[in-house]
Design a protein around this motif. Structure first.
Motif, PDB file in Angstrom:
ATOM      1  N   LYS A  90      43.029  45.355  39.181  1.00  0.00           N
ATOM      2  CA  LYS A  90      44.285  44.614  39.104  1.00  0.00           C
ATOM      3  C   LYS A  90      45.047  45.083  37.871  1.00  0.00           C
ATOM      4  N   HIS A  91      46.372  45.107  37.993  1.00  0.00           N
ATOM      5  CA  HIS A  91      47.169  45.469  36.816  1.00  0.00           C
ATOM      6  C   HIS A  91      47.470  44.172  36.070  1.00  0.00           C
ATOM      7  N   LEU A  92      46.806  43.989  34.940  1.00  0.00           N
ATOM      8  CA  LEU A  92      46.900  42.701  34.236  1.00  0.00           C
ATOM      9  C   LEU A  92      47.704  42.803  32.947  1.00  0.00           C
ATOM     10  N   GLY A  93      48.392  41.725  32.646  1.00  0.00           N
ATOM     11  CA  GLY A  93      48.947  41.512  31.311  1.00  0.00           C
ATOM     12  C   GLY A  93      48.000  40.541  30.629  1.00  0.00           C
ATOM     13  N   ILE A  94      47.513  40.918  29.442  1.00  0.00           N
ATOM     14  CA  ILE A  94      46.532  40.070  28.749  1.00  0.00           C
ATOM     15  C   ILE A  94      47.029  39.769  27.344  1.00  0.00           C
ATOM     16  N   ALA A  95      47.060  38.487  27.012  1.00  0.00           N
ATOM     17  CA  ALA A  95      47.376  38.076  25.642  1.00  0.00           C
ATOM     18  C   ALA A  95      46.229  37.180  25.200  1.00  0.00           C
ATOM     19  N   LYS A  96      45.624  37.524  24.079  1.00  0.00           N
ATOM     20  CA  LYS A  96      44.402  36.821  23.685  1.00  0.00           C
ATOM     21  C   LYS A  96      44.429  36.553  22.185  1.00  0.00           C
ATOM     22  N   ARG A  97      44.066  35.317  21.818  1.00  0.00           N
ATOM     23  CA  ARG A  97      43.941  35.059  20.377  1.00  0.00           C
ATOM     24  C   ARG A  97      42.544  35.475  19.930  1.00  0.00           C
ATOM     25  N   VAL A  98      42.473  36.332  18.914  1.00  0.00           N
ATOM     26  CA  VAL A  98      41.182  36.741  18.349  1.00  0.00           C
ATOM     27  C   VAL A  98      41.264  36.531  16.832  1.00  0.00           C
ATOM     28  N   ASP A  99      40.127  36.715  16.130  1.00  0.00           N
ATOM     29  CA  ASP A  99      40.111  36.435  14.694  1.00  0.00           C
ATOM     30  C   ASP A  99      41.170  37.232  13.938  1.00  0.00           C
ATOM     31  N   SER A 100      41.378  38.496  14.371  1.00  0.00           N
ATOM     32  CA  SER A 100      42.302  39.341  13.609  1.00  0.00           C
ATOM     33  C   SER A 100      43.754  39.210  14.041  1.00  0.00           C
ATOM     34  N   GLY A 101      44.056  38.344  14.988  1.00  0.00           N
ATOM     35  CA  GLY A 101      45.450  38.164  15.401  1.00  0.00           C
ATOM     36  C   GLY A 101      45.568  37.911  16.889  1.00  0.00           C
ATOM     37  N   VAL A 102      46.548  38.561  17.510  1.00  0.00           N
ATOM     38  CA  VAL A 102      46.780  38.367  18.941  1.00  0.00           C
ATOM     39  C   VAL A 102      46.745  39.733  19.629  1.00  0.00           C
ATOM     40  N   GLU A 103      45.940  39.832  20.675  1.00  0.00           N
ATOM     41  CA  GLU A 103      45.931  41.052  21.494  1.00  0.00           C
ATOM     42  C   GLU A 103      47.053  40.938  22.515  1.00  0.00           C
ATOM     43  N   LEU A 104      47.752  42.026  22.710  1.00  0.00           N
ATOM     44  CA  LEU A 104      48.895  42.035  23.633  1.00  0.00           C
ATOM     45  C   LEU A 104      48.811  43.348  24.398  1.00  0.00           C
ATOM     46  N   ARG A 105      48.338  43.298  25.641  1.00  0.00           N
ATOM     47  CA  ARG A 105      48.102  44.569  26.335  1.00  0.00           C
ATOM     48  C   ARG A 105      48.288  44.431  27.843  1.00  0.00           C
ATOM     49  N   VAL A 106      48.814  45.512  28.421  1.00  0.00           N
ATOM     50  CA  VAL A 106      49.034  45.581  29.863  1.00  0.00           C
ATOM     51  C   VAL A 106      48.333  46.832  30.341  1.00  0.00           C
ATOM     52  N   HIS A 107      47.416  46.711  31.275  1.00  0.00           N
ATOM     53  CA  HIS A 107      46.722  47.892  31.790  1.00  0.00           C
ATOM     54  C   HIS A 107      45.992  47.560  33.081  1.00  0.00           C
ATOM     55  N   PRO A 108      45.684  48.592  33.895  1.00  0.00           N
ATOM     56  CA  PRO A 108      44.842  48.326  35.058  1.00  0.00           C
ATOM     57  C   PRO A 108      43.489  47.822  34.565  1.00  0.00           C
ATOM     58  N   THR A 109      42.896  46.918  35.315  1.00  0.00           N
ATOM     59  CA  THR A 109      41.675  46.263  34.832  1.00  0.00           C
ATOM     60  C   THR A 109      40.714  46.050  35.990  1.00  0.00           C
ATOM     61  N   LEU A 110      39.440  46.336  35.760  1.00  0.00           N
ATOM     62  CA  LEU A 110      38.421  45.959  36.742  1.00  0.00           C
ATOM     63  C   LEU A 110      38.065  44.493  36.511  1.00  0.00           C
ATOM     64  N   VAL A 111      38.212  43.703  37.571  1.00  0.00           N
ATOM     65  CA  VAL A 111      37.937  42.263  37.493  1.00  0.00           C
ATOM     66  C   VAL A 111      36.843  41.962  38.523  1.00  0.00           C
ATOM     67  N   PRO A 112      35.818  41.176  38.171  1.00  0.00           N
ATOM     68  CA  PRO A 112      34.787  40.852  39.174  1.00  0.00           C
ATOM     69  C   PRO A 112      35.424  40.299  40.451  1.00  0.00           C
ATOM     70  N   ASP A 113      34.949  40.770  41.604  1.00  0.00           N
ATOM     71  CA  ASP A 113      35.670  40.441  42.850  1.00  0.00           C
ATOM     72  C   ASP A 113      35.602  38.975  43.238  1.00  0.00           C
ATOM     73  N   LYS A 114      34.739  38.199  42.564  1.00  0.00           N
ATOM     74  CA  LYS A 114      34.669  36.774  42.910  1.00  0.00           C
ATOM     75  C   LYS A 114      35.735  35.947  42.190  1.00  0.00           C
ATOM     76  N   ARG A 115      36.344  36.482  41.164  1.00  0.00           N
ATOM     77  CA  ARG A 115      37.371  35.729  40.427  1.00  0.00           C
ATOM     78  C   ARG A 115      38.596  35.502  41.317  1.00  0.00           C
ATOM     79  N   LEU A 116      39.205  34.333  41.184  1.00  0.00           N
ATOM     80  CA  LEU A 116      40.399  34.042  41.978  1.00  0.00           C
ATOM     81  C   LEU A 116      41.476  35.102  41.745  1.00  0.00           C
ATOM     82  N   LEU A 117      41.604  35.518  40.482  1.00  0.00           N
ATOM     83  CA  LEU A 117      42.644  36.494  40.143  1.00  0.00           C
ATOM     84  C   LEU A 117      42.444  37.816  40.901  1.00  0.00           C
ATOM     85  N   ALA A 118      41.168  38.158  41.134  1.00  0.00           N
ATOM     86  CA  ALA A 118      40.878  39.409  41.844  1.00  0.00           C
ATOM     87  C   ALA A 118      41.333  39.326  43.298  1.00  0.00           C
TER      88      ALA A 118
END
Ligand code: HSE
Length: 434
Positions: free
Chosen positions: A245-273
């Motif tokens: 899936k081509h995902l946009g991901i924004a994540k809060r981590v200790d060093s700040g905020v991750e901001l990334r868009v890329h194709p992603t392998l997602v487990p096929d059981k996830r609703l998003l998949a």
């Protein structure tokens, strides 16, 4: 009921949808808003045969709508950042409230536009800018107001999702599927915005600001599109229990905020998949509520009109309220936005899918695994495909455990130097979305 006059600028796919839904559902919309909302002006270079414009003032120069004294709200549905930006700033300058579906405009110029609007005590609403008809902005801004949001992951470009779905379901080529998405009216005027991840990143930048109280920072995001994903990657992923899936991901981590868009392998059981075709979905992980998923049409005439009109209703309900009592444009009060660090892509940690084309000879596997272990990269799974007829090389698929991007890039460079490795290594990041 006090009348509110609307000027719609741009009468294309979305503009005509707004015009017609406003007419069709006028009584219900007015009953919800508590005002008589009337489309009095349309700004468009040419008429749209789908709209009966006999009862409205038609301006060929959209700026005349921004200046018209009797217009209360300007709805910008032109797209792009040239005329649209001038129009929006002009409307604000003339004390009009603004509603827009323009993700590029908000992602790139939102900080300036919100500042200008706040100085003039007018509102700028933009629900339709992200995920079309899904009210995800309202959900984050209001529905999740109790929560500390941990991450947001979304399929927020319908064209890209349509292409990947068609590749998987029908083994179609990338070009064929893109041509279909264009014919269906989902693709951007410049389809590279869809397939190179720019459109998704415009939307992600907006979601990240709403979720993490940071100013809009599109230019700091990592963007990778789907052009390098091949049908064999889609099939390999399937065999391993994943979907791409081509995902946009924004994540809060200790060093700040991750901001990334890329194709992603997602487990096929996830609703998003399992979100297929042009549909969009945004999964949000928050501390109090846990995961919530927002699904629906991410584009199209009336789905997008649905969000634009919801904004009109929201705005009209609070037009007479003190500006500081209205819902803030970016969810948090402007003075409280923090310049949080956007994490460099080289510092981000993900698991990865790697595909290499190698000569099938003794010691190749061992050379590759030595490079990976030398960089501290743990292999989670490995698969060697049968050589295709007439080919002397085989495909080798490696799934790594979580690894820092800079270490993986160093390993990939070394692997690509091996005599037995042909061409480039294909890398697709993985997310468990747990
Ligand atoms: N081109 C966009 C998409 C349209 O495919 O999702 C909606 O923003």
């Amino acid at each position: 009921m006090k009348p509110v006059n609307i000027g719609i600028c741009g009468l294309g796919t979305v503009g005509s949808g707004v015009f017609n839904v406003m007419q069709r559902n006028r009584a219900e919309i007015n009953a919800r808003a508590g005002h008589d909302i009337r489309v009095t002006h349309v700004g468009a270079r040419r008429d749209n045969p789908a709209c009966d414009l006999s009862q409205v003032i038609v301006e060929r120069d959209v700026l005349n709508v921004a200046k018209a004294p009797d217009v209360d709200v300007v709805v910008e549905l032109i797209g792009g950042c040239d005329i649209a930006k001038t129009l929006v700033l002009e409307a604000i300058n003339h004390g009009k409230h603004v509603i827009t579906a323009n993700k590029a405009l908000i992602a790139l110029h939102g900080n300036e536009i919100f500042q200008a609007a706040s100085e003039k005590n007018v509102g700028v609403y933009y629900e339709a800018a992200v995920a079309g008809g899904i009210p995800v902005i309202k959900a984050i801004r209001e529905g999740l107001a109790a929560n500390s949001i941990q991450w947001v992951a979304g399929i927020i470009n319908g064209t890209g999702n349509y292409i990947l779905s068609e590749m998987r379901d029908h083994g179609r080529s990338f070009e064929d599927a893109l041509a279909d998405a264009q014919a269906l009216g989902y693709a951007e005027a410049d389809p590279s915005f869809d397939v190179d991840g720019i459109d998704a990143c415009h939307k992600l930048a907006i979601l990240a600001s709403l979720a993490f109280a940071i100013p809009l920072q599109f230019d700091k995001a990592f963007i990778e599109g789907i052009r390098h994903v091949e049908t064999q990657d889609v099939e390999n992923a399937e065999e391993l229990g994943y979907r791409i899936k081509h995902l946009g991901i924004a994540k809060r981590v200790d060093s700040g905020v991750e901001l990334r868009v890329h194709p992603t392998l997602v487990p096929d059981k996830r609703l998003l998949a399992n979100v297929d075709g042009v549909m969009n979905a945004v999964l949000i992980q928050a501390d109090a509520v846990g995961p919530t998923l927002y699904y629906g049409p991410g584009a199209g005439s009336e789905p997008t009109a649905s969000s634009v009109i919801a904004d009109i209703v929201d705005l009209v309900r609070v037009m007479d309220v003190e500006p500081h009592l209205r819902v803030p444009s970016l969810a948090f009060h402007p003075g409280l936005l923090k310049e949080d660090q956007i994490v460099e892509q080289s510092d981000i940690e993900t698991a990865n899918y790697l595909r290499l084309q190698v000569i099938d000879e003794l010691g190749v596997m061992s050379a590759i695994t030595q490079i990976l272990s030398g960089k501290g990269i743990n292999i989670q799974a490995m698969m060697q495909k049968e050589p295709k007829e007439g080919e002397s090389t085989v495909s080798l698929i490696i799934l790594t455990n979580k690894v820092k991007e800079s270490s993986l890039q160093a390993a990939i460079s070394e692997i690509e130097e091996l005599r037995a490795v042909e061409g480039k290594v294909t890398q697709i990041r993985m997310e468990s979305l747990n």
